[in-house]
Every structure is written in structure tokens, then in C-alpha cells.
Design a protein around this motif. Structure first.
Motif, PDB file in Angstrom:
ATOM      1  N   LEU A  47     -10.372  -6.546  -0.097  1.00  0.00           N
ATOM      2  CA  LEU A  47      -9.349  -6.941  -1.074  1.00  0.00           C
ATOM      3  C   LEU A  47      -8.837  -5.711  -1.838  1.00  0.00           C
ATOM      4  O   LEU A  47      -7.629  -5.566  -2.059  1.00  0.00           O
ATOM      5  CB  LEU A  47      -9.958  -7.956  -2.046  1.00  0.00           C
ATOM      6  N   GLY A  48      -9.756  -4.838  -2.217  1.00  0.00           N
ATOM      7  CA  GLY A  48      -9.386  -3.622  -2.948  1.00  0.00           C
ATOM      8  C   GLY A  48      -8.462  -2.732  -2.131  1.00  0.00           C
ATOM      9  O   GLY A  48      -7.454  -2.236  -2.627  1.00  0.00           O
ATOM     10  N   PHE A  49      -8.794  -2.539  -0.861  1.00  0.00           N
ATOM     11  CA  PHE A  49      -7.952  -1.707   0.011  1.00  0.00           C
ATOM     12  C   PHE A  49      -6.575  -2.361   0.196  1.00  0.00           C
ATOM     13  O   PHE A  49      -5.574  -1.669   0.294  1.00  0.00           O
ATOM     14  CB  PHE A  49      -8.634  -1.494   1.376  1.00  0.00           C
ATOM     15  N   THR A  50      -6.551  -3.716   0.256  1.00  0.00           N
ATOM     16  CA  THR A  50      -5.270  -4.404   0.452  1.00  0.00           C
ATOM     17  C   THR A  50      -4.382  -4.229  -0.784  1.00  0.00           C
ATOM     18  O   THR A  50      -3.191  -3.934  -0.646  1.00  0.00           O
ATOM     19  CB  THR A  50      -5.507  -5.899   0.748  1.00  0.00           C
ATOM     20  N   PHE A  51      -4.957  -4.373  -1.978  1.00  0.00           N
ATOM     21  CA  PHE A  51      -4.191  -4.141  -3.212  1.00  0.00           C
ATOM     22  C   PHE A  51      -3.715  -2.681  -3.257  1.00  0.00           C
ATOM     23  O   PHE A  51      -2.588  -2.398  -3.659  1.00  0.00           O
ATOM     24  CB  PHE A  51      -5.048  -4.445  -4.451  1.00  0.00           C
ATOM     25  N   PHE A  52      -4.601  -1.774  -2.837  1.00  0.00           N
ATOM     26  CA  PHE A  52      -4.263  -0.350  -2.828  1.00  0.00           C
ATOM     27  C   PHE A  52      -3.050  -0.105  -1.927  1.00  0.00           C
ATOM     28  O   PHE A  52      -2.107   0.601  -2.297  1.00  0.00           O
ATOM     29  CB  PHE A  52      -5.469   0.460  -2.330  1.00  0.00           C
ATOM     30  N   PHE A  53      -3.083  -0.724  -0.740  1.00  0.00           N
ATOM     31  CA  PHE A  53      -1.980  -0.562   0.219  1.00  0.00           C
ATOM     32  C   PHE A  53      -0.653  -0.971  -0.416  1.00  0.00           C
ATOM     33  O   PHE A  53       0.341  -0.242  -0.347  1.00  0.00           O
ATOM     34  CB  PHE A  53      -2.268  -1.406   1.468  1.00  0.00           C
ATOM     35  N   PHE A  54      -0.638  -2.149  -1.061  1.00  0.00           N
ATOM     36  CA  PHE A  54       0.619  -2.630  -1.629  1.00  0.00           C
ATOM     37  C   PHE A  54       1.065  -1.771  -2.815  1.00  0.00           C
ATOM     38  O   PHE A  54       2.266  -1.561  -3.006  1.00  0.00           O
ATOM     39  CB  PHE A  54       0.511  -4.108  -2.005  1.00  0.00           C
ATOM     40  N   ALA A  55       0.100  -1.270  -3.598  1.00  0.00           N
ATOM     41  CA  ALA A  55       0.468  -0.399  -4.729  1.00  0.00           C
ATOM     42  C   ALA A  55       1.148   0.868  -4.212  1.00  0.00           C
ATOM     43  O   ALA A  55       2.227   1.243  -4.682  1.00  0.00           O
ATOM     44  CB  ALA A  55      -0.779  -0.055  -5.550  1.00  0.00           C
ATOM     45  N   VAL A  56       0.526   1.515  -3.231  1.00  0.00           N
ATOM     46  CA  VAL A  56       1.102   2.761  -2.693  1.00  0.00           C
ATOM     47  C   VAL A  56       2.408   2.464  -1.950  1.00  0.00           C
ATOM     48  O   VAL A  56       3.380   3.225  -2.045  1.00  0.00           O
ATOM     49  CB  VAL A  56       0.078   3.489  -1.781  1.00  0.00           C
ATOM     50  N   LEU A  57       2.432   1.330  -1.246  1.00  0.00           N
ATOM     51  CA  LEU A  57       3.646   0.941  -0.510  1.00  0.00           C
ATOM     52  C   LEU A  57       4.839   0.802  -1.470  1.00  0.00           C
ATOM     53  O   LEU A  57       5.937   1.279  -1.180  1.00  0.00           O
ATOM     54  CB  LEU A  57       3.402  -0.379   0.233  1.00  0.00           C
ATOM     55  N   MET A  58       4.597   0.165  -2.621  1.00  0.00           N
ATOM     56  CA  MET A  58       5.698  -0.028  -3.574  1.00  0.00           C
ATOM     57  C   MET A  58       6.182   1.306  -4.132  1.00  0.00           C
ATOM     58  O   MET A  58       7.387   1.506  -4.283  1.00  0.00           O
ATOM     59  CB  MET A  58       5.254  -0.977  -4.699  1.00  0.00           C
ATOM     60  N   VAL A  59       5.253   2.228  -4.405  1.00  0.00           N
ATOM     61  CA  VAL A  59       5.661   3.544  -4.924  1.00  0.00           C
ATOM     62  C   VAL A  59       6.494   4.270  -3.870  1.00  0.00           C
ATOM     63  O   VAL A  59       7.563   4.821  -4.162  1.00  0.00           O
ATOM     64  CB  VAL A  59       4.424   4.390  -5.322  1.00  0.00           C
ATOM     65  N   ARG A  60       6.028   4.232  -2.612  1.00  0.00           N
ATOM     66  CA  ARG A  60       6.758   4.919  -1.545  1.00  0.00           C
ATOM     67  C   ARG A  60       8.113   4.249  -1.277  1.00  0.00           C
ATOM     68  O   ARG A  60       9.103   4.925  -0.991  1.00  0.00           O
ATOM     69  CB  ARG A  60       5.929   4.938  -0.257  1.00  0.00           C
ATOM     70  N   ALA A  61       8.157   2.914  -1.370  1.00  0.00           N
ATOM     71  CA  ALA A  61       9.422   2.203  -1.140  1.00  0.00           C
ATOM     72  C   ALA A  61      10.422   2.550  -2.245  1.00  0.00           C
ATOM     73  O   ALA A  61      11.614   2.698  -1.982  1.00  0.00           O
ATOM     74  CB  ALA A  61       9.170   0.699  -1.085  1.00  0.00           C
ATOM     75  N   ARG A  62       9.937   2.720  -3.475  1.00  0.00           N
ATOM     76  CA  ARG A  62      10.816   3.147  -4.579  1.00  0.00           C
ATOM     77  C   ARG A  62      11.384   4.536  -4.287  1.00  0.00           C
ATOM     78  O   ARG A  62      12.567   4.799  -4.537  1.00  0.00           O
ATOM     79  CB  ARG A  62      10.038   3.169  -5.905  1.00  0.00           C
ATOM     80  N   ALA A  63      10.515   5.414  -3.754  1.00  0.00           N
ATOM     81  CA  ALA A  63      10.982   6.768  -3.419  1.00  0.00           C
ATOM     82  C   ALA A  63      12.037   6.708  -2.314  1.00  0.00           C
ATOM     83  O   ALA A  63      13.019   7.465  -2.331  1.00  0.00           O
ATOM     84  CB  ALA A  63       9.797   7.630  -2.987  1.00  0.00           C
ATOM     85  N   GLU A  64      11.861   5.798  -1.351  1.00  0.00           N
ATOM     86  CA  GLU A  64      12.857   5.615  -0.276  1.00  0.00           C
ATOM     87  C   GLU A  64      14.187   5.143  -0.859  1.00  0.00           C
ATOM     88  O   GLU A  64      15.253   5.612  -0.460  1.00  0.00           O
ATOM     89  CB  GLU A  64      12.356   4.570   0.729  1.00  0.00           C
ATOM     90  N   LEU A  65      14.106   4.195  -1.807  1.00  0.00           N
ATOM     91  CA  LEU A  65      15.328   3.647  -2.413  1.00  0.00           C
ATOM     92  C   LEU A  65      16.111   4.726  -3.153  1.00  0.00           C
ATOM     93  O   LEU A  65      17.342   4.681  -3.194  1.00  0.00           O
ATOM     94  CB  LEU A  65      14.988   2.501  -3.375  1.00  0.00           C
ATOM     95  N   LEU A  66      15.406   5.683  -3.726  1.00  0.00           N
ATOM     96  CA  LEU A  66      16.085   6.750  -4.470  1.00  0.00           C
ATOM     97  C   LEU A  66      17.011   7.562  -3.570  1.00  0.00           C
ATOM     98  O   LEU A  66      17.999   8.114  -4.025  1.00  0.00           O
ATOM     99  CB  LEU A  66      15.053   7.680  -5.113  1.00  0.00           C
ATOM    100  N   VAL A  67      16.677   7.635  -2.288  1.00  0.00           N
ATOM    101  CA  VAL A  67      17.531   8.360  -1.341  1.00  0.00           C
ATOM    102  C   VAL A  67      18.611   7.430  -0.793  1.00  0.00           C
ATOM    103  O   VAL A  67      19.793   7.769  -0.764  1.00  0.00           O
ATOM    104  CB  VAL A  67      16.681   8.937  -0.184  1.00  0.00           C
ATOM    105  N   ARG A  68      18.194   6.228  -0.408  1.00  0.00           N
ATOM    106  CA  ARG A  68      19.123   5.307   0.247  1.00  0.00           C
ATOM    107  C   ARG A  68      20.203   4.765  -0.691  1.00  0.00           C
ATOM    108  O   ARG A  68      21.310   4.496  -0.281  1.00  0.00           O
ATOM    109  CB  ARG A  68      18.344   4.125   0.837  1.00  0.00           C
ATOM    110  N   GLU A  69      19.848   4.578  -1.949  1.00  0.00           N
ATOM    111  CA  GLU A  69      20.778   3.948  -2.901  1.00  0.00           C
ATOM    112  C   GLU A  69      21.360   4.988  -3.868  1.00  0.00           C
ATOM    113  O   GLU A  69      21.779   4.628  -4.963  1.00  0.00           O
ATOM    114  CB  GLU A  69      20.032   2.863  -3.694  1.00  0.00           C
TER     115      GLU A  69
END
Lengths: 51, 245
Positions: free
Chosen positions: B210-232
Motif C-alpha cells: 500500500l505504501g509503495f502504491t501511494f508513493f507511486f501516485f504521489a511521484v506520478l502526480m508531481v511528474r505529470a505536473r512537470a509534463e503539463l508545464l511544458v505541454r500547456e
């Protein structure tokens, strides 16, 4: 310090633990660094456009 | 429901939502991983056969789970992006790859470290290990393909196809221990009805999972925000967000 020992498997267990935590930490650091640097780039770009 | 999904696909909404959720997910993950580590290393009893070497499971299994789960999330996001042309979905797919690849490396390395004392070798070209190595190459291929194409839309489409085709490897990894003779042990926690572990051993593993799964989504959201900064970058909402600091 006995609690740190896992018998003849101490090295195997601790190397797995350390590797996992290093990768967890690296993931956090890289994601935060990427976000911060892109926010900074976006800020500089906006500032340059305003000038 | 559809309204929620539609809103979730909107980059400004995702930006706001992820900004709120990242700290929660991050702290949940940190607490669960610390509790799971203490439980796995010091509270769970020794295995009768593998003794303390079995404690590697608390890092190997959650990493292996994330390596496969990350790929499935990436492939589903890529398919959504390809079919419905949702840019956020492509951003999420792109964000999944480095996280998934890093946990595939951990799964392979901890498996190898575990294999040495148990099997007497660091590596065998066995079905589970080889298919997991193929997974790592799929992640590398996905990231290399994205990096090789300058045009963002073409990179999204090409990499999405690779992600979707590569997802066939996930059931191969999952069932490799049943389809072929292998040194790797069969599933431990996927047998919901009858897990092959004692509860004192199983609970820390589930906490780590469960901890690793929460970790994955936390890091995923940070990286997705970084992607949006370029795309948008040319969108007004993002300019407003940057202006506000």
C-alpha cells in the motif's frame, strides 16, 4: 546493535533495504527537481515575454 | 461519474487536485513504508526455511508490483490519450515510465540479491526473470522513443502504440511461474482466498504494498505536473498559475 544483524543474510537483507530506499529517495528528488526547474523555466519565459 | 472523469481530464483541474493530493499521498506513503519496514525487518517472524533472507520480500514484492502496475497505468493512459486525444492522459503515461523503470531495476536487483543465497546464483534465464528484464527494456524503449521524436503529438502517438503493444508482457510475467518450469516461487499475496503466508508476515507486506502504491501516485502526480508545464506552456490558466507563484 544486534537488532541490525540478520545472521548470515545480513549483507543480503541490508543491501536490498538500502537499494530500495535510495531508489525511493531518488524518485522523490528527481520528480521535485524536474517540477521546480520547469516552473523556473516557465517563470523566466513569462518574464522575458513581458519585457 | 462521467462529469468527474471529464473534469479530471482537464489540465487546470488536475493541477489543482494534484497540488492538494500530493502531500497527502506522500505522507501516507512515508508512514506506511516506515511501518512496513519495521514490521518486515523486526516484527515478522523468521521463515522456517529461508530464515532472515526472506525479509527481502518486503522490498522485492512491492517493487515488482510497482514495475508491473506502473506499466499497466502507462498503457491505459496511453490508450486513453490515443483514443480520446486527451493530452493529460499522454502526460500521465510519459510520467509513469521513469518511475516504473526505476522500480523494475529494484525488483531485478533485489530478486538477484535474494536469489544468490537461495538459488546459489545471481541470475538465471528463467521465464519470470527474463520477462521482467523485457519489461525494463520496454520502459527504456518507451522513454527513448519519446526522446527521439521532436514533435510532441507524434511522440505521444508512437510511444502510446509501443506502451499498448508491450502490455502483453504483463500477463506473461504474471503467469510465467505457472506456464513454465521456473526457479521463481509462485504468487504469494495474489491468492486472496488462501495466501501462502502467515498473517504476521503478510500484514507488513500488505502495508509495504500500500505504501509503495501511494508513493507511486504521489511521484506520478508531481511528474505529470512537470509534463503539463511544458505541454500547456501557452495556455492562459498556466500563465496565471505561474504569475500567482
Amino acid at each position: 546493535m544486534e537488532f541490525l544483524s540478520f545472521g548470515k543474510y545480513t549483507w543480503y537483507v541490508w543491501s536490498s533495504v538500502i537499494l530500495s530506499f535510495v531508489v525511493l529517495g531518488a524518485n522523490v528528488w528527481m520528480a521535485r527537481h524536474l517540477l521546480k526547474s520547469r516552473i523556473e523555466t516557465a517563470r523566466r519565459r513569462l518574464a522575458a515575454e513581458e519585457v | 461519474m462521467w462529469e468527474f472523469i471529464h473534469k479530471l481530464g482537464s489540465p487546470p483541474h488536475f493541477w489543482r487536485l494534484s497540488g492538494t493530493m500530493v502531500p497527502w499521498f506522500g505522507w501516507f506513503a512515508a508512514i506506511l513504508i516506515v511501518v512496513g519496514t519495521v514490521g518486515g525487518l523486526w516484527i515478522a517472524p523468521q521463515d522456517y526455511q529461508q530464515l532472515d533472507a526472506f525479509r527481502i520480500i518486503y522490498f522485492h514484492v512491492p517493487s515488482a508490483w510497482l514495475s508491473q502496475f506502473g506499466y499497466v497505468v502507462m498503457a491505459v493512459a496511453a490508450a486513453v490519450g490515443l483514443v480520446w486525444r486527451i493530452k493529460l492522459a499522454h502526460a500521465i503515461a510519459a510520467a509513469c515510465a521513469p518511475i516504473g523503470a526505476s522500480f523494475t531495476v529494484v525488483a531485478l536487483a533485489t530478486g538477484s540479491i535474494w536469489g544468490k543465497p537461495m538459488w546459489g546464483t545471481w541470475w538465471v534465464w528463467d521465464a519470470r526473470l527474463t520477462s521482467t528484464l523485457v519489461l525494463l527494456f520496454l520502459y527504456f524503449g518507451y522513454m527513448a522513443l519519446r526522446a527521439a521524436i521532436d514533435d510532441e503529438n507524434r511522440a505521444d502517438r508512437a510511444s502510446a502504440l509501443l506502451a499498448i503493444i508491450g502490455v502483453i508482457n504483463i500477463p506473461i510475467i504474471k503467469y510465467s511461474v505457472e506456464w513454465w518450469n521456473t526457479l521463481h516461487q509462485p504468487a504469494t499475496i495474489s491468492k486472496i482466498g488462501k495466501p501462502s503466508m502467515e498473517p504476521e508476515m503478510l500484514v507488513p507486506l500488505l502495508i509495504m504494498w500500500l505504501g509503495f502504491t501511494f508513493f507511486f501516485f504521489a511521484v506520478l502526480m508531481v511528474r505529470a505536473r512537470a509534463e503539463l508545464l511544458v505541454r500547456e506552456r501557452n495556455k492562459k490558466w498556466l500563465r496565471d498559475v505561474i504569475d500567482r507563484g
